[in-house]
Design a protein around this motif. Sequence first.
Motif, PDB file in Angstrom:
ATOM      1  N   LEU A   1       0.813  -1.220   0.000  1.00 52.76           N
ATOM      2  CA  LEU A   1       0.000   0.000   0.000  1.00 52.76           C
ATOM      3  C   LEU A   1       0.846   1.268   0.000  1.00 52.76           C
ATOM      4  O   LEU A   1       0.312   2.374   0.063  1.00 52.76           O
ATOM      5  N   GLY A   2       2.172   1.104  -0.025  1.00 49.84           N
ATOM      6  CA  GLY A   2       3.043   2.261  -0.150  1.00 49.84           C
ATOM      7  C   GLY A   2       3.520   2.873   1.153  1.00 49.84           C
ATOM      8  O   GLY A   2       4.096   3.957   1.149  1.00 49.84           O
ATOM      9  N   PHE A   3       3.311   2.203   2.275  1.00 48.29           N
ATOM     10  CA  PHE A   3       3.881   2.673   3.537  1.00 48.29           C
ATOM     11  C   PHE A   3       4.636   1.513   4.174  1.00 48.29           C
ATOM     12  O   PHE A   3       4.399   0.355   3.861  1.00 48.29           O
ATOM     13  N   SER A   4       5.573   1.843   5.042  1.00 47.71           N
ATOM     14  CA  SER A   4       6.379   0.815   5.695  1.00 47.71           C
ATOM     15  C   SER A   4       5.792   0.436   7.044  1.00 47.71           C
ATOM     16  O   SER A   4       5.193   1.270   7.724  1.00 47.71           O
ATOM     17  N   VAL A   5       5.989  -0.829   7.408  1.00 47.36           N
ATOM     18  CA  VAL A   5       5.553  -1.341   8.704  1.00 47.36           C
ATOM     19  C   VAL A   5       6.788  -1.834   9.441  1.00 47.36           C
ATOM     20  O   VAL A   5       7.616  -2.529   8.877  1.00 47.36           O
ATOM     21  N   ARG A   6       6.886  -1.456  10.699  1.00 47.16           N
ATOM     22  CA  ARG A   6       8.022  -1.884  11.503  1.00 47.16           C
ATOM     23  C   ARG A   6       7.526  -2.527  12.784  1.00 47.16           C
ATOM     24  O   ARG A   6       6.412  -2.270  13.230  1.00 47.16           O
ATOM     25  N   THR A   7       8.372  -3.374  13.348  1.00 49.31           N
ATOM     26  CA  THR A   7       8.108  -3.926  14.672  1.00 49.31           C
ATOM     27  C   THR A   7       9.427  -4.020  15.423  1.00 49.31           C
ATOM     28  O   THR A   7      10.481  -4.188  14.821  1.00 49.31           O
ATOM     29  N   THR A   8       9.330  -3.877  16.723  1.00 45.79           N
ATOM     30  CA  THR A   8      10.519  -3.987  17.572  1.00 45.79           C
ATOM     31  C   THR A   8      10.630  -5.414  18.097  1.00 45.79           C
ATOM     32  O   THR A   8       9.667  -6.179  18.074  1.00 45.79           O
ATOM     33  N   ARG A   9      11.798  -5.757  18.582  1.00 46.55           N
ATOM     34  CA  ARG A   9      11.988  -7.086  19.184  1.00 46.55           C
ATOM     35  C   ARG A   9      11.058  -7.259  20.388  1.00 46.55           C
ATOM     36  O   ARG A   9      10.498  -8.328  20.594  1.00 46.55           O
TER      37      ARG A   9
ATOM     38  N   GLU B   1       3.691  -8.755  -0.141  1.00 46.64           N
ATOM     39  CA  GLU B   1       2.994  -9.413  -1.249  1.00 46.64           C
ATOM     40  C   GLU B   1       1.716 -10.101  -0.767  1.00 46.64           C
ATOM     41  O   GLU B   1       1.577 -11.318  -0.891  1.00 46.64           O
ATOM     42  N   PRO B   2       0.777  -9.336  -0.224  1.00 52.06           N
ATOM     43  CA  PRO B   2      -0.453  -9.960   0.276  1.00 52.06           C
ATOM     44  C   PRO B   2      -1.332 -10.452  -0.871  1.00 52.06           C
ATOM     45  O   PRO B   2      -1.267  -9.920  -1.984  1.00 52.06           O
ATOM     46  N   GLU B   3      -2.125 -11.454  -0.578  1.00 48.54           N
ATOM     47  CA  GLU B   3      -3.113 -11.909  -1.563  1.00 48.54           C
ATOM     48  C   GLU B   3      -4.370 -11.055  -1.471  1.00 48.54           C
ATOM     49  O   GLU B   3      -5.120 -10.941  -2.434  1.00 48.54           O
ATOM     50  N   GLN B   4      -4.543 -10.450  -0.294  1.00 46.45           N
ATOM     51  CA  GLN B   4      -5.703  -9.589  -0.080  1.00 46.45           C
ATOM     52  C   GLN B   4      -5.387  -8.625   1.061  1.00 46.45           C
ATOM     53  O   GLN B   4      -4.666  -8.980   1.992  1.00 46.45           O
TER      54      GLN B   4
ATOM     55  N   ARG C   1      -1.582   2.209  10.686  1.00 48.03           N
ATOM     56  CA  ARG C   1      -0.826   3.272  10.031  1.00 48.03           C
ATOM     57  C   ARG C   1      -1.108   4.587  10.738  1.00 48.03           C
ATOM     58  O   ARG C   1      -2.247   5.051  10.799  1.00 48.03           O
ATOM     59  N   LEU C   2      -0.051   5.188  11.282  1.00 46.94           N
ATOM     60  CA  LEU C   2      -0.146   6.474  11.940  1.00 46.94           C
ATOM     61  C   LEU C   2       0.971   7.375  11.432  1.00 46.94           C
ATOM     62  O   LEU C   2       2.115   6.954  11.355  1.00 46.94           O
ATOM     63  N   ASP C   3       0.639   8.589  11.090  1.00 47.53           N
ATOM     64  CA  ASP C   3       1.635   9.574  10.630  1.00 47.53           C
ATOM     65  C   ASP C   3       2.486   9.036   9.482  1.00 47.53           C
ATOM     66  O   ASP C   3       3.690   9.265   9.438  1.00 47.53           O
TER      67      ASP C   3
END
Length: 83
Positions: A12-20, A46-49, A77-79
């Motif tokens: 969708l054009g935004f990045s997702v991050r997670t911490t340990r 690469e989601p199917e949906q 998604r925030l900011d």
Amino acid sequence: MPEVMFSVPTSLGFSVRTTREYWTLILRKHPEVTGKEDEVQRCLQEPEQVRRSKQDQAVYLFYRALPPYHLVVVARRLDGDGF
């Protein structure tokens, strides 16, 4: 500052991050994804949906088959960024 475990661009054009630290919390709640970090990242890239939450328009659900089940990755998604 918390250590980022991964940050990936979504379809969708935004990045997702997670911490340990947050990944550890996810594993406590969902032990079935232990060792599936690569599949989680692939699901975001690469989601199917993709669906948007009916309760919170900032939340997206990314779906990908992971036989015999489906993997669902939930991201908010925030900011401009996601987590």
